[in-house]
Design an enzyme around this catalytic site. Sequence first.
Site, PDB file in Angstrom:
ATOM      1  N   LYS A  80     -10.881   4.706  -3.519  1.00  0.00           N
ATOM      2  CA  LYS A  80      -9.558   5.333  -3.601  1.00  0.00           C
ATOM      3  C   LYS A  80      -9.634   6.418  -4.675  1.00  0.00           C
ATOM      4  O   LYS A  80     -10.238   6.196  -5.732  1.00  0.00           O
ATOM      5  CB  LYS A  80      -8.526   4.266  -3.964  1.00  0.00           C
ATOM      6  CG  LYS A  80      -7.085   4.742  -4.018  1.00  0.00           C
ATOM      7  CD  LYS A  80      -6.168   3.565  -4.344  1.00  0.00           C
ATOM      8  CE  LYS A  80      -4.693   3.954  -4.300  1.00  0.00           C
ATOM      9  NZ  LYS A  80      -3.807   2.782  -4.568  1.00  0.00           N
ATOM     10  N   SER A 157      -0.406   1.957  -1.306  1.00  0.00           N
ATOM     11  CA  SER A 157      -0.800   3.347  -1.468  1.00  0.00           C
ATOM     12  C   SER A 157      -2.266   3.620  -1.120  1.00  0.00           C
ATOM     13  O   SER A 157      -2.661   4.777  -0.966  1.00  0.00           O
ATOM     14  CB  SER A 157      -0.567   3.779  -2.917  1.00  0.00           C
ATOM     15  OG  SER A 157      -1.352   2.992  -3.802  1.00  0.00           O
ATOM     16  N   SER A 181      -0.462  -2.454  -2.925  1.00  0.00           N
ATOM     17  CA  SER A 181      -1.196  -1.310  -2.366  1.00  0.00           C
ATOM     18  C   SER A 181      -2.603  -1.601  -1.868  1.00  0.00           C
ATOM     19  O   SER A 181      -3.207  -0.748  -1.213  1.00  0.00           O
ATOM     20  CB  SER A 181      -1.245  -0.178  -3.383  1.00  0.00           C
ATOM     21  OG  SER A 181       0.033   0.361  -3.566  1.00  0.00           O
TER      22      SER A 181
END
Lengths: 471, 51
Positions: A80, A157, A181
Amino acid sequence: MGGLVWTSVVDLARMIATKEVSPVEVTRAFLERVAALDGTLKSFITVTGDSALDAARAAEADLVAGRVQGPLLGVPLGLKDLFNTAGVRTTGGSKILADSVPTADATVVRRLRAAGAIVLGKLNMHEFAYGPEGLNEHYGHARNPWDAQQTRVTGGSSSGSGAAVAAALVPVALGSDTGGSIRIPAALCGITGIKPTYGRASRAGVLPLAWSMDHVGPMARSAADCAIVLRAMAGYDPADPTTSVLPVPDYGAALTGEIKGLRVGLLRPFFMDGSAPEVTAAVQSAARALEGLGAVVDEVRLESVWPVAAASFAIVASEALAYHAEWMRTRSGDYQPDVRERLKMGAFVTGVQYVRAQQVRARVRAEVDEALARRDVLLAPTTPLPAPVLGQTETRIGDAKTDVRSALIRLTRPFNFSGHPACSLPCGVSGDGLPIGMQLVGRPFDEATVLRVADAYQRATDWHRRRPPLA
Amino acid sequence: MRSAMRLAGFAWSDAELDALRPGLERALASLDELERLPLGDTEPTTQYRIF
């Protein structure tokens, strides 16, 4: 080559170590897949193909020379884009940090590279991790590979992590989880992801959303794959004062397939009762499957979780604005609108409200601890609904109309609040063919039991082996 | 809204504050609920390190 990208992390590591396949061959297979599919999926912000191939050649040289090998030697990894990477930009999914190039790796990245993992690139995310849909107006919205029409969100996210693992662009990715997330995109994309206990894995070198709620962890296609990666990244880090000195167990060794006699608490009010009927049915069916494996299931009520939404808002909005205050004064126009609006809200939370939220937090933690004093894990849906459509703002669950954002994080957030480890794994599909996820919650620092139950379930079912249409 | 914004050190325009109002009103309503909770003398979580 096509089958190689669907090989598990555990098998890839074994096949590389025994020279059945070469790290270069594996890395090339994944890079070719990224080139073929990511124009549609938009799961990557930066692909580091050249450095990945260099690392793969170095791993191959290590193998040939018989030098010491890590447990993940040659295994590709996606990050990420909020994990710092030395020499490679770390954008946080933002325009503000579009050209920000860290000089050092985040601790967990350094550890995974030391274990032999090869970083394939940086993955898309909701800007600055502040949203559960996984939207990004700067780099494009990542698409859910389970929707052939490309109209569904991945959840966020950690949107790119969810999409990339689900479509086999990487076998494993790292995500972060402040309100769900890791677990939300895992559920919506049909993969497995674990948010370890707060303090189990270092956050040093990871862009924060809310320091006291942020967790980092792996997302892969099975609990066994998460186990091998979590072991390599977890543990005390002097650079993160919240990390625990407790030793990191061999999670892989804990996966015995045996859960006879384990006590599972099914969270009924708020969790099951607040979910869409097809989600409730899938989790109920999973509970029966666990009973079939010898677990003892009873129902649990957590009264303290009802005010978690308000309390979580007070904490996350305050901490997030504290981190972003300077940019919000000088570059607020560079945030995407939804994130800018959420950040502004933090200015209206008082100190008293922040402390009261922390009082709620203490109560939630105590009640979850109490529920787990008599049980080994708790079971609940991860999200109350499958992947919504991009741009959808409202949904209906039962007779109640609710906004999509609140619904997505409603069931995951209590365990960011409490800090307990929680793993999401697939347990069914909706009428529209979209994945449904359930979460298993364990005692603090007992990720081993959480992964053991998840793995036993995956040995007995095939939801985690299903492949999305876009893949 | 203006006072709270200034106290926090920001200077958003009236138009920006107006755009914020619907979401903020919902958020403030939820914070009011937080203030009304009977939390007694529960010690707040200020130490995040579990072990």
